[in-house]
Every structure is written in C-alpha cells, then in structure tokens.
Design an enzyme around this catalytic site. Structure first.
Site, PDB file in Angstrom:
ATOM      1  N   LYS A 199      11.539   3.542  -0.368  1.00 22.39           N
ATOM      2  CA  LYS A 199      10.667   4.670   0.033  1.00 22.39           C
ATOM      3  C   LYS A 199      11.495   5.916   0.357  1.00 22.39           C
ATOM      4  CE  LYS A 199       8.621   2.750   3.625  1.00 22.39           C
ATOM      5  NZ  LYS A 199       9.134   1.378   3.691  1.00 22.39           N
ATOM      6  N   ARG A 247       1.165   2.631   8.898  1.00 21.70           N
ATOM      7  CA  ARG A 247       1.745   1.288   8.880  1.00 21.70           C
ATOM      8  C   ARG A 247       0.669   0.232   9.148  1.00 21.70           C
ATOM      9  NH1 ARG A 247       7.251   2.439   8.419  1.00 21.70           N
ATOM     10  NH2 ARG A 247       8.544   0.656   8.923  1.00 21.70           N
ATOM     11  N   ARG A 295      22.547  -1.408   2.686  1.00 21.38           N
ATOM     12  CA  ARG A 295      22.173   0.009   2.808  1.00 21.38           C
ATOM     13  C   ARG A 295      23.119   0.765   3.751  1.00 21.38           C
ATOM     14  NH1 ARG A 295      16.065   1.617   3.745  1.00 21.38           N
ATOM     15  NH2 ARG A 295      16.204   0.285   5.586  1.00 21.38           N
ATOM     16  N   ARG A 334      22.141   1.248   9.619  1.00 21.73           N
ATOM     17  CA  ARG A 334      21.104   1.240  10.667  1.00 21.73           C
ATOM     18  C   ARG A 334      21.176  -0.048  11.481  1.00 21.73           C
ATOM     19  NH1 ARG A 334      15.455   2.849   7.903  1.00 21.73           N
ATOM     20  NH2 ARG A 334      14.769   1.160   9.242  1.00 21.73           N
ATOM     21  N   ARG A 369      10.548  -7.305  10.342  1.00 20.96           N
ATOM     22  CA  ARG A 369       9.958  -6.122   9.694  1.00 20.96           C
ATOM     23  C   ARG A 369       9.140  -6.517   8.477  1.00 20.96           C
ATOM     24  NH1 ARG A 369      15.319  -2.920   8.882  1.00 20.96           N
ATOM     25  NH2 ARG A 369      14.089  -1.315   7.864  1.00 20.96           N
TER      26      ARG A 369
HETATM   27  P1  AMP Z   1      11.476   2.680   8.682  1.00 19.59           P
HETATM   28  O1  AMP Z   1      12.524   3.739   8.828  1.00 19.59           O
HETATM   29  O2  AMP Z   1      10.254   3.182   7.969  1.00 19.59           O
HETATM   30  O3  AMP Z   1      12.034   1.413   8.070  1.00 19.59           O
HETATM   31  O4  AMP Z   1      10.988   2.308  10.151  1.00 19.59           O
HETATM   32  C1  AMP Z   1      11.895   1.789  11.105  1.00 19.59           C
HETATM   33  C2  AMP Z   1      11.132   1.299  12.303  1.00 19.59           C
HETATM   34  O5  AMP Z   1      10.435   2.402  12.903  1.00 19.59           O
HETATM   35  C3  AMP Z   1      10.061   0.252  12.019  1.00 19.59           C
HETATM   36  O6  AMP Z   1      10.590  -1.053  11.963  1.00 19.59           O
HETATM   37  C4  AMP Z   1       9.133   0.473  13.220  1.00 19.59           C
HETATM   38  O7  AMP Z   1       9.690  -0.097  14.386  1.00 19.59           O
HETATM   39  C5  AMP Z   1       9.175   1.976  13.411  1.00 19.59           C
HETATM   40  N1  AMP Z   1       8.120   2.693  12.642  1.00 19.59           N
HETATM   41  C6  AMP Z   1       8.291   3.530  11.595  1.00 19.59           C
HETATM   42  N2  AMP Z   1       7.123   4.033  11.183  1.00 19.59           N
HETATM   43  C7  AMP Z   1       6.181   3.495  11.984  1.00 19.59           C
HETATM   44  C8  AMP Z   1       4.762   3.616  12.051  1.00 19.59           C
HETATM   45  N3  AMP Z   1       4.072   4.385  11.207  1.00 19.59           N
HETATM   46  N4  AMP Z   1       4.118   2.905  13.013  1.00 19.59           N
HETATM   47  C9  AMP Z   1       4.786   2.120  13.883  1.00 19.59           C
HETATM   48  N5  AMP Z   1       6.116   1.949  13.871  1.00 19.59           N
HETATM   49  C10 AMP Z   1       6.823   2.636  12.933  1.00 19.59           C
END
Ligand code: AMP
Length: 217
Positions: free
Chosen positions: A13, A88, A127, A162, A173
């Site tokens: 993404k 999400r 990554r 990360r 996740r």
């Molecule tokens: P990402 O960078 O999209 O992989 O998101 C990393 C982490 O941020 C996720 O595992 C969640 O803990 C949190 N997160 C990101 N976007 C959301 C969302 N829309 N709703 C809730 N938690 C989120």
C-alpha cells in the site's frame, strides 16, 4: 480523485501510494504514518500509542478519525488523495462517509491488493524505510534492495526497520486484517467501484494494473 487502498500488512500500500502520489499529484495519507508521528511526541497519548502500535492491534477509532479529519482538510488534499491504511473496519468506513458528506467529496476508487500470507511475511521482515524521505525498500527482494546497505538510493538518508515489522506483530496485524478490515471488501463491493488486484507480483506490474483501472474505468 479519491482512492482507498485495502490490503493486508506489507502488501505494498505504502509503496504504491508513493508512486501514485507522484504520477497523479494526489496526497498520500497513511494513518499508520500519522499515528507513528503522534506516538513520537512526548505526551500521555504517545506512550499508549507506542504500546498499541508495537502489539499490532488497531488504535481506537476516535483517535484515528480525528487525525484523519484534520489531515484531509489540508490544502494538498484538494486535488484528491490516496488513503493508505484507512478505513480499517466497517465502523471507520461509516464514519468516513459522514465526513465525506460534510466536505462534499466521494470515494472514486476502492483498490484491494490481494497477497498470500507467506509472501507478506517475507516482505515484512525485509522492509526498510528511509527516515528522511519515506522511500521503501526490501532487503529480501532483489529488485527492491537499496544499492548500499541501510542508505536510501533516493536521498542518501538512513534506512530503518519499523518496530512492528517482525513475525510476532505481523501475526497479530494479519489477524486484525482478516477479522476487521477484510469485511470492508463486502461493504464496498455494492458501490460498483471496487477492484481486486493480484499483488503477489512485482511492484511495477502492480502499478501498471492500478493505473489501468484509474485511467480506463
Ligand atoms: P500501517 O502503517 O498501515 O501498517 O499501520 C501500522 C499500525 O497503525 C497498525 O498496526 C495499527 O496499530 C495502526 N493503524 C493504522 N491505521 C489505522 C486505522 N485506520 N485504524 C486503527 N489503527 C490503525
């Protein structure tokens, strides 16, 4: 043009958003980035956020919606934006519709990136991200490796991994994705603007398929 990318963790993404941002002049909104930024501050909320992010669980909808609403009102979003990691869950999607109505906008495209779990795990552990410009690399994939170890090809910045890009967080996740996020595919499929892409392929092939959809549908 407003675009939503729905995909499991490490499906690409962020990488695709960065490419589309440049090609179409759209703003790239990653709620993960917004939350990581908020978690790096020095207040009560940041401590809580750091714990949740490391665990791989989703952050409370209220916090996410507040950050998102503030972000889409910024000027660079006027020409449209790519939502990476939001919504999400179905509750967030419903609230987002209310926000869209308030700001007089709509969802133009919903793109779902489908990737197998084994490939995601390989991508997630490899990554690396540039601290400076956010470019994304993968040390497990020949075509996505940086030229020098831990140095960004794009700007010379230092690369980092990360905290949640490890097998344990990935399992949580991925589970969160299946249980809470994947139902969005059904939720949005009624609108007639949802497209699936086989994202087990190379970065460039995925980009070509997305561009085809955006330019011909
Ligand atoms: P990402 O960078 O999209 O992989 O998101 C990393 C982490 O941020 C996720 O595992 C969640 O803990 C949190 N997160 C990101 N976007 C959301 C969302 N829309 N709703 C809730 N938690 C989120």
């Amino acid at each position: 043009m407003n675009l939503i990318l729905i995909a499991p963790p490490a499906a690409g993404k962020g990488t695709q958003s960065k490419i589309l941002e440049k090609v179409y002049g759209l703003a790239h909104i990653s709620t993960g980035d917004l939350l990581r930024e908020a978690s790096s501050l020095d207040d009560d909320l940041s401590i809580k956020l750091r714990e949740i992010l490391a665990s791989g669980q989703l952050v409370n909808d209220e916090i996410v919606l507040e950050l998102l609403k503030r972000r889409i009102l910024q000027e660079d979003c006027n020409n449209g934006y790519i939502l990476d990691g939001f919504p999400r869950n179905v509750e967030q999607a419903m609230k987002y519709e209310e926000i869209l109505a308030e700001v007089n906008r709509k969802n133009d495209f919903i793109i779902v990136l489908d990737v197998e779990k084994e490939i995601l795990l390989q991508r997630i552990t490899g990554r690396r991200i540039c601290k400076n410009c956010g470019s994304i690399y993968n040390v497990n994939i020949e075509s996505s490796k940086p030229k020098s170890d831990m140095i960004c090809d794009n700007c010379g910045g230092t690369l980092y991994q990360r905290e949640d890009d490890n097998e344990q967080s990935f399992i949580k996740r991925y589970d969160e994705y299946l249980v809470k996020t994947k139902p969005l595919v059904d939720y949005y499929s009624k609108e007639g603007n949802l497209y699936h892409i086989d994202a087990n392929q190379s970065r460039d092939d995925i980009t070509s398929q997305i561009k085809l959809i955006l330019e011909t549908r």
